[in-house]
Design a protein around this motif. Structure first.
Motif, PDB file in Angstrom:
ATOM      1  N   LEU A  41       0.829  -1.202   0.000  1.00  0.00           N
ATOM      2  CA  LEU A  41       0.000   0.000   0.000  1.00  0.00           C
ATOM      3  C   LEU A  41       0.867   1.257   0.000  1.00  0.00           C
ATOM      4  CD1 LEU A  41      -2.864   1.253   0.277  1.00  0.00           C
ATOM      5  CD2 LEU A  41      -2.564   1.058   2.772  1.00  0.00           C
ATOM      6  N   ILE A  42       1.884   1.266   0.850  1.00  0.00           N
ATOM      7  CA  ILE A  42       2.770   2.431   0.940  1.00  0.00           C
ATOM      8  C   ILE A  42       3.509   2.647  -0.370  1.00  0.00           C
ATOM      9  CG2 ILE A  42       4.886   3.277   2.056  1.00  0.00           C
ATOM     10  CD1 ILE A  42       3.817   1.904   4.640  1.00  0.00           C
ATOM     11  N   ASN A  43       3.920   1.556  -1.009  1.00  0.00           N
ATOM     12  CA  ASN A  43       4.669   1.665  -2.263  1.00  0.00           C
ATOM     13  C   ASN A  43       3.864   2.332  -3.380  1.00  0.00           C
ATOM     14  OD1 ASN A  43       6.949   0.504  -1.213  1.00  0.00           O
ATOM     15  ND2 ASN A  43       6.457  -1.555  -1.903  1.00  0.00           N
ATOM     16  N   LEU A  44       2.538   2.309  -3.260  1.00  0.00           N
ATOM     17  CA  LEU A  44       1.701   2.954  -4.263  1.00  0.00           C
ATOM     18  C   LEU A  44       1.706   4.471  -4.124  1.00  0.00           C
ATOM     19  CD1 LEU A  44      -1.402   0.570  -4.249  1.00  0.00           C
ATOM     20  CD2 LEU A  44       0.282   0.829  -6.088  1.00  0.00           C
ATOM     21  N   GLY A  45       2.066   4.955  -2.930  1.00  0.00           N
ATOM     22  CA  GLY A  45       2.092   6.398  -2.714  1.00  0.00           C
ATOM     23  C   GLY A  45       0.752   7.032  -3.014  1.00  0.00           C
ATOM     24  N   SER A  46       0.762   8.138  -3.757  1.00  0.00           N
ATOM     25  CA  SER A  46      -0.466   8.865  -4.068  1.00  0.00           C
ATOM     26  C   SER A  46      -1.434   8.055  -4.913  1.00  0.00           C
ATOM     27  CB  SER A  46      -0.116  10.173  -4.780  1.00  0.00           C
ATOM     28  OG  SER A  46       0.653  11.007  -3.941  1.00  0.00           O
ATOM     29  N   LEU A  47      -0.945   7.015  -5.564  1.00  0.00           N
ATOM     30  CA  LEU A  47      -1.832   6.161  -6.362  1.00  0.00           C
ATOM     31  C   LEU A  47      -2.830   5.410  -5.482  1.00  0.00           C
ATOM     32  CD1 LEU A  47       0.779   4.681  -8.867  1.00  0.00           C
ATOM     33  CD2 LEU A  47      -0.833   6.565  -9.267  1.00  0.00           C
TER      34      LEU A  47
END
Length: 346
Positions: A41-47
């Protein structure tokens, strides 16, 4: 070259010595699975949406970010499949029943350093596993000294994702192999160097510190010409997990003392689900952790969200600072031998 050992295999070997450890092993694996999902989830950032936005929900502690709530939900879902009676979380005002009657209790900070989420700075998850008390559905399970912990760890979501774990047999670092979704043991039996030239503290709060903390930092700033006889570097990320991870890999000392600001007299780290697991991890790596006056793991909590000052890392530095707290005039820059002299000071 030996074959890589994943987290599950590591815990299976550890649990073979005592059948009672099997429940702890299962619980740590479930937590690691939740952390894999949090990391994705964090790796998606603003996505993934506005992860850094405030939710408006009231936890009884600090303001919640969207990432705090979503990470907490992922942990709750994972622990429903574990032998865990109740969960204590920074994001929940009260203990949450999970599987009443189960033998374990888990306390977590779902996202440590969540204020950094929009800055793309490393953040993490901290957890501790404790024996459940009574029926395990109230806060009593969490009001135990840190020395009662059965497992403690944190996951750092940085350039790569790592899990730092202790089950009382040393401190070990696992690295996430993303393609397989497994944590692989990459640094067994980590040892923190006993001395250091690095410290981590928010120096902007200098004017609020007590004399012992000021003395220590003044001595570090004076470097080779001062009483310590060596130069120091300062590091600070505002994510304790990131600072502690750096200390585990190359030494150092982390300071989050109490100070004179409103709501900071007892520090900001929560004893149960931040200070205790971090302190045990540090001690199992040969370091030390104290409030300044008492070993962290000897402090008996009286509330789930209780705060404590925290000083942890390389053993000689922590012990030096503890001596300053007990005798602030006995060492360091305030000592007459090393006092700066000038027109208004003799």
């Amino acid at each position: 070259m030996t074959d890589p050992i994943d987290l599950g295999a590591f815990l299976d070997r550890w649990a073979q010595a005592d059948p009672a450890r099997a429940d702890v092993a299962v619980t740590v694996v479930r937590l690691s699975e939740a952390c894999c999902r949090i990391g994705s989830l964090i790796n998606l950032g603003s996505l993934a949406g506005a992860l850094g936005s405030e939710t408006g929900r009231q936890s009884g502690v600090d303001a919640q970010k969207e990432i705090d709530v979503r990470a907490n939900d992922l942990i709750i879902a994972a622990l429903k499949e574990a032998p865990v009676a109740s969960l204590g979380s920074e994001e929940l005002e009260w203990a949450l029943p999970i599987n009443p009657g189960a033998p374990l209790a888990v306390a977590v900070d779902p996202i440590d350093g969540s204020s950094n989420i929009d800055c793309n700075v490393s953040i993490g998850t901290i957890f501790t596993v404790l024996p459940a008390r009574a029926n395990g559905v109230d806060t009593s399970s969490f009001l135990q000294k840190g020395s009662a912990q059965l497992a403690a760890g944190f996951v750092l979501y940085g350039p790569y994702t790592t899990l730092v774990l202790t089950v009382g047999n040393g401190t070990h670092i696992f690295t996430l192999q993303r393609t397989a979704g497994q944590f692989i043991l990459t640094a067994p039996n980590v040892e923190i160097p006993t001395s250091t030239r690095e410290y981590a503290i928010n120096a902007s709060n200098y004017r609020y510190w007590d004399e012992a903390i000021r003395t220590y930092i003044d001595d570090c700033l004076r470097g080779r010409e001062g009483p310590r006889g060596k130069n120091f570097n300062m590091r600070w990320t505002a994510s304790p997990v990131a600072d502690i991870y750096r200390i585990l890999t190359r030494g150092g000392i982390f300071l989050y003392p109490g100070d004179l600001r409103d709501n900071y007299t007892m520090g900001r780290l929560r004893l149960v689900y931040e200070a205790n697991p971090l302190a045990w991890i540090i001690e199992q790596a040969g370091g030390a952790a104290t409030s300044g006056f008492e070993r962290i793991l000897d402090h008996e909590p009286t509330a789930l969200h209780q705060r404590t000052p925290f000083i942890g890392g390389s053993k000689t530095e922590v012990e030096y600072l503890a001596r300053l707290h007990h005798d602030p005039h006995g060492l360091g820059e305030r000592s007459p031998l090393f006092g700066r002299r000038g027109l208004f000071r003799t």
